[in-house]
Write a protein that holds these residues in place. Structure first.
Motif, PDB file in Angstrom:
ATOM      1  N   ASP A 223     -15.269  22.762 -19.266  1.00 13.61           N
ATOM      2  CA  ASP A 223     -15.881  21.584 -19.478  1.00 13.61           C
ATOM      3  C   ASP A 223     -17.346  21.263 -18.744  1.00 13.61           C
ATOM      4  OD1 ASP A 223     -14.120  21.210 -21.778  1.00 13.61           O
ATOM      5  OD2 ASP A 223     -12.902  19.802 -20.580  1.00 13.61           O
ATOM      6  N   LEU A 224     -17.073  21.821 -17.406  1.00 13.30           N
ATOM      7  CA  LEU A 224     -18.229  21.665 -16.724  1.00 13.30           C
ATOM      8  C   LEU A 224     -19.418  22.392 -16.811  1.00 13.30           C
ATOM      9  CD1 LEU A 224     -16.372  21.867 -13.427  1.00 13.30           C
ATOM     10  CD2 LEU A 224     -17.291  19.704 -14.204  1.00 13.30           C
ATOM     11  N   ILE A 225     -20.702  21.803 -17.059  1.00 20.44           N
ATOM     12  CA  ILE A 225     -21.825  22.358 -17.167  1.00 20.44           C
ATOM     13  C   ILE A 225     -22.269  22.847 -15.703  1.00 20.44           C
ATOM     14  CG2 ILE A 225     -24.414  22.021 -17.698  1.00 20.44           C
ATOM     15  CD1 ILE A 225     -23.550  19.978 -19.766  1.00 20.44           C
ATOM     16  N   GLU A 226     -22.855  23.707 -15.458  1.00 21.92           N
ATOM     17  CA  GLU A 226     -23.043  24.376 -14.333  1.00 21.92           C
ATOM     18  C   GLU A 226     -24.552  25.108 -14.077  1.00 21.92           C
ATOM     19  OE1 GLU A 226     -21.084  27.656 -10.669  1.00 21.92           O
ATOM     20  OE2 GLU A 226     -20.375  27.511 -12.944  1.00 21.92           O
ATOM     21  N   GLY A 227     -24.851  24.760 -12.698  1.00 18.43           N
ATOM     22  CA  GLY A 227     -26.507  25.312 -12.329  1.00 18.43           C
ATOM     23  C   GLY A 227     -26.511  25.152 -10.999  1.00 18.43           C
ATOM     24  N   TYR A 228     -27.736  26.007 -10.697  1.00 23.52           N
ATOM     25  CA  TYR A 228     -28.027  25.821  -8.973  1.00 23.52           C
ATOM     26  C   TYR A 228     -29.443  25.509  -8.767  1.00 23.52           C
ATOM     27  CZ  TYR A 228     -30.120  30.495  -9.155  1.00 23.52           C
ATOM     28  OH  TYR A 228     -30.842  31.519  -9.495  1.00 23.52           O
ATOM     29  N   THR A 229     -29.983  25.112  -7.767  1.00 23.30           N
ATOM     30  CA  THR A 229     -31.230  24.712  -7.562  1.00 23.30           C
ATOM     31  C   THR A 229     -31.536  25.036  -6.065  1.00 23.30           C
ATOM     32  OG1 THR A 229     -33.039  23.063  -7.781  1.00 23.30           O
ATOM     33  CG2 THR A 229     -30.954  22.399  -6.943  1.00 23.30           C
ATOM     34  N   VAL A 230     -32.897  25.216  -5.720  1.00 27.05           N
ATOM     35  CA  VAL A 230     -33.270  25.156  -4.263  1.00 27.05           C
ATOM     36  C   VAL A 230     -34.286  24.256  -4.081  1.00 27.05           C
ATOM     37  CG1 VAL A 230     -34.136  26.746  -2.515  1.00 27.05           C
ATOM     38  CG2 VAL A 230     -32.625  27.630  -4.271  1.00 27.05           C
ATOM     39  N   ASP A 231     -34.244  23.348  -3.098  1.00 23.62           N
ATOM     40  CA  ASP A 231     -35.070  22.289  -2.990  1.00 23.62           C
ATOM     41  C   ASP A 231     -35.098  22.034  -1.465  1.00 23.62           C
ATOM     42  OD1 ASP A 231     -36.861  20.129  -3.753  1.00 23.62           O
ATOM     43  OD2 ASP A 231     -35.873  19.833  -5.653  1.00 23.62           O
ATOM     44  N   ALA A 232     -36.009  20.883  -1.174  1.00 25.66           N
ATOM     45  CA  ALA A 232     -36.194  20.681   0.218  1.00 25.66           C
ATOM     46  C   ALA A 232     -36.422  19.027   0.426  1.00 25.66           C
ATOM     47  CB  ALA A 232     -37.457  21.390   0.747  1.00 25.66           C
ATOM     48  N   ASP A 233     -35.829  18.653   1.541  1.00 24.37           N
ATOM     49  CA  ASP A 233     -36.370  17.163   2.126  1.00 24.37           C
ATOM     50  C   ASP A 233     -37.256  17.204   3.026  1.00 24.37           C
ATOM     51  OD1 ASP A 233     -34.394  16.635  -0.180  1.00 24.37           O
ATOM     52  OD2 ASP A 233     -32.924  16.177   1.602  1.00 24.37           O
ATOM     53  N   ILE A 234     -38.320  16.227   3.118  1.00 21.86           N
ATOM     54  CA  ILE A 234     -39.378  16.337   4.265  1.00 21.86           C
ATOM     55  C   ILE A 234     -39.075  15.037   4.857  1.00 21.86           C
ATOM     56  CG2 ILE A 234     -41.826  16.417   5.001  1.00 21.86           C
ATOM     57  CD1 ILE A 234     -42.047  18.427   2.718  1.00 21.86           C
ATOM     58  N   GLY A 235     -38.809  14.916   6.433  1.00 23.01           N
ATOM     59  CA  GLY A 235     -38.890  13.553   6.746  1.00 23.01           C
ATOM     60  C   GLY A 235     -39.928  13.343   7.983  1.00 23.01           C
ATOM     61  N   LEU A 236     -40.027  12.269   8.305  1.00 18.26           N
ATOM     62  CA  LEU A 236     -40.808  11.591   9.144  1.00 18.26           C
ATOM     63  C   LEU A 236     -40.115  10.624  10.073  1.00 18.26           C
ATOM     64  CD1 LEU A 236     -44.322  11.311   7.211  1.00 18.26           C
ATOM     65  CD2 LEU A 236     -43.712  13.260   8.533  1.00 18.26           C
ATOM     66  N   LEU A 237     -40.481  10.624  11.349  1.00 21.02           N
ATOM     67  CA  LEU A 237     -40.142   9.492  12.390  1.00 21.02           C
ATOM     68  C   LEU A 237     -41.134   8.940  13.186  1.00 21.02           C
ATOM     69  CD1 LEU A 237     -36.540  10.298  13.463  1.00 21.02           C
ATOM     70  CD2 LEU A 237     -37.267   8.209  12.256  1.00 21.02           C
ATOM     71  N   TRP A 238     -41.542   7.734  13.522  1.00 19.44           N
ATOM     72  CA  TRP A 238     -42.632   7.295  14.320  1.00 19.44           C
ATOM     73  C   TRP A 238     -42.156   6.272  15.150  1.00 19.44           C
ATOM     74  CZ3 TRP A 238     -46.383   3.125  13.170  1.00 19.44           C
ATOM     75  CH2 TRP A 238     -47.310   2.848  14.322  1.00 19.44           C
ATOM     76  N   THR A 239     -42.132   6.466  16.524  1.00 19.93           N
ATOM     77  CA  THR A 239     -41.797   5.363  17.446  1.00 19.93           C
ATOM     78  C   THR A 239     -43.377   5.134  18.160  1.00 19.93           C
ATOM     79  OG1 THR A 239     -39.831   6.224  17.871  1.00 19.93           O
ATOM     80  CG2 THR A 239     -40.600   4.873  19.412  1.00 19.93           C
ATOM     81  N   PRO A 240     -43.814   3.867  17.775  1.00 21.94           N
ATOM     82  CA  PRO A 240     -45.172   3.508  18.337  1.00 21.94           C
ATOM     83  C   PRO A 240     -45.130   3.346  19.700  1.00 21.94           C
ATOM     84  CG  PRO A 240     -44.293   1.556  17.299  1.00 21.94           C
ATOM     85  CD  PRO A 240     -43.305   2.810  17.155  1.00 21.94           C
ATOM     86  N   GLU A 241     -46.228   3.664  20.438  1.00 30.75           N
ATOM     87  CA  GLU A 241     -46.357   3.436  21.883  1.00 30.75           C
ATOM     88  C   GLU A 241     -46.786   1.749  22.194  1.00 30.75           C
ATOM     89  OE1 GLU A 241     -49.240   4.743  25.679  1.00 30.75           O
ATOM     90  OE2 GLU A 241     -49.379   5.989  23.945  1.00 30.75           O
ATOM     91  N   ILE A 242     -45.744   1.092  22.972  1.00 31.80           N
ATOM     92  CA  ILE A 242     -46.103  -0.222  22.974  1.00 31.80           C
ATOM     93  C   ILE A 242     -46.627  -0.587  24.469  1.00 31.80           C
ATOM     94  CG2 ILE A 242     -44.920  -2.585  23.113  1.00 31.80           C
ATOM     95  CD1 ILE A 242     -44.656  -0.916  20.532  1.00 31.80           C
TER      96      ILE A 242
END
Length: 398
Positions: A223-242
């Protein structure tokens, strides 16, 4: 006692799947407005699932890969996690009583009809991940999640009494890399990317009392529909200079950090199948991984004796079809305590999708225990509905 507990959880998982995968050619698609997150960590969930600007442990691979650039040492995490709504077992017991009653199919239909009507408005969910394996080092990481199973059953009155049932069965292999961008002169700026292969089994049907009574074998991978994918997440972090002096210098104590993640950049969908779960051909494709944007901020408390911590605020899932400001706001607090390098823990609280969250962690050597309570908003944009979940995770952490 442990074996009995494990057997109960296993039985509950199988039972819920048995109900949810009941086959019926006439069944309509399920209606679900829950925003499904491909990966969830109990630490993040305890603080309102706001983790975009924290991302300082192994779960950074999935929450914000830029955090890997800031790791100071490696980490291997092997874990078992399970979470469910409190009423799920009671519903399962009622279902099993009808299934094993020996009544005629017509009588069972009546009993199932009464069962669904009795629980109108209730939503039951289960999330089970038997083995997660994550290995991270400064700047990179790899993760293998062989099975992340999510089941949601909502009792509704549509054409007749039905169970709107949605199942996700994901297998994920992820590889991440991150580094600081040294050309940025206004503080520390980190960037990371997680490439991932996801194979998804998916089921979404409105199951009626007739379907339940007519099913002699109600657990069916077909009963399961099945598939695959290839994807990506892009992340950023910024710690400002105080600055050291002046009005803004007071912020040095809080060490603010800001983060952002674009998830599922390609959003290609599950258009191809390897038939790893279902060997039979199926029409349709699983629900895709939506391209969404998460942003967040983190503020540290000044450390005092053995205590420390942080406050967090995220806006998540911008771009999702079921996005609403209520569902997107996540905020929380985390309090750390450290007795020694092998004995420490955390207390957490927050709000996620308009509902409270709470959690704690205890770390004793390589053994970690996380417990958390959170809620999903399973209602519409105009009518929120709370589905409370209690979850635990047992880990070996090296």
């Amino acid at each position: 006692m442990v074996n009995r507990g494990n057997s109960l959880l296993t039985g509950l998982a199988v039972g819920l799947l048995s109900v949810s995968l009941s086959q019926n050619a006439m069944a309509t698609d399920s209606v679900s407005t829950t925003i499904h997150h491909q990966y969830q960590a109990p630490r993040a969930l305890g603080m309102g699932d706001a983790f975009v600007a924290v991302a300082n442990d192994y779960s950074a691979i999935f929450y914000n890969p830029a955090g890997l650039a800031r790791l100071e040492q490696g980490q291997v995490n092997l874990s078992l996690g399970v979470g469910a709504t409190p009423g799920a077992k009671d519903f399962y017991d009622e279902y099993k009583a009808i299934e094993g009653s020996g009544k005629t199919e017509t009588d069972k239909q009546t009993d199932y009809l009464n069962l669904i009507q009795k629980h109108y408005g209730d939503v039951y969910s289960l999330r089970l991940s038997p083995v997660d394996a994550v290995w991270v080092r400064p700047k990179w990481g790899v993760a293998l999640i062989p099975m992340d199973l999510s089941v949601e059953m909502a009792m509704h009155q549509q054409v007749g009494p039905t169970m709107n049932t949605t199942v996700y069965a994901d297998t994920t292999l992820a590889l991440s890399y991150a580094d600081d961008l040294h050309w940025f002169d206004y503080g520390r700026f980190s960037m990371g990317i997680t490439g991932k292969f996801v194979n998804r089994g998916f089921f979404s049907k409105a199951i009626s009392a007739v379907d339940l009574a007519a099913s002699s074998q109600i657990v069916r991978k077909e009963d399961l529909i099945e598939g695959y994918t290839v994807d990506a997440d892009i992340g950023l972090l910024w710690t400002p200079e105080i600055p050291d002096e002046g009005f803004w210098s007071v912020l040095r104590l809080a060490r603010p950090t800001f983060g952002a993640v674009v998830r599922n950049v390609a959003e290609t969908g599950f258009g191809h199948s390897l038939k790893l779960v279902n060997k039979e051909a199926q029409e349709g494709t699983p629900e895709k991984l939506y391209r969404v944007v998460d942003v967040g901020t983190r503020w540290e408390y000044p450390a005092a004796w053995i205590f420390g911590g942080r406050g967090v605020l995220d806006v998540r899932d911008m771009g999702h079809p079921d996005f609403s400001w209520r569902k997107s706001l996540h905020a929380g607090l985390e309090f750390d305590w450290t007795v020694s390098s092998w004995w420490k823990g955390h207390y957490r609280g927050g709000f996620s999708e308009g509902y409270w969250t709470a959690g704690l962690s205890a770390e004793l050597g390589i053994f970690n225990l996380d417990v958390v309570s959170y809620a999903n908003d399973v209602g519409s944009k105009s009518t929120p509905v709370e589905s409370r979940v209690y979850a635990t995770k047992l880990s070996l952490d090296f």
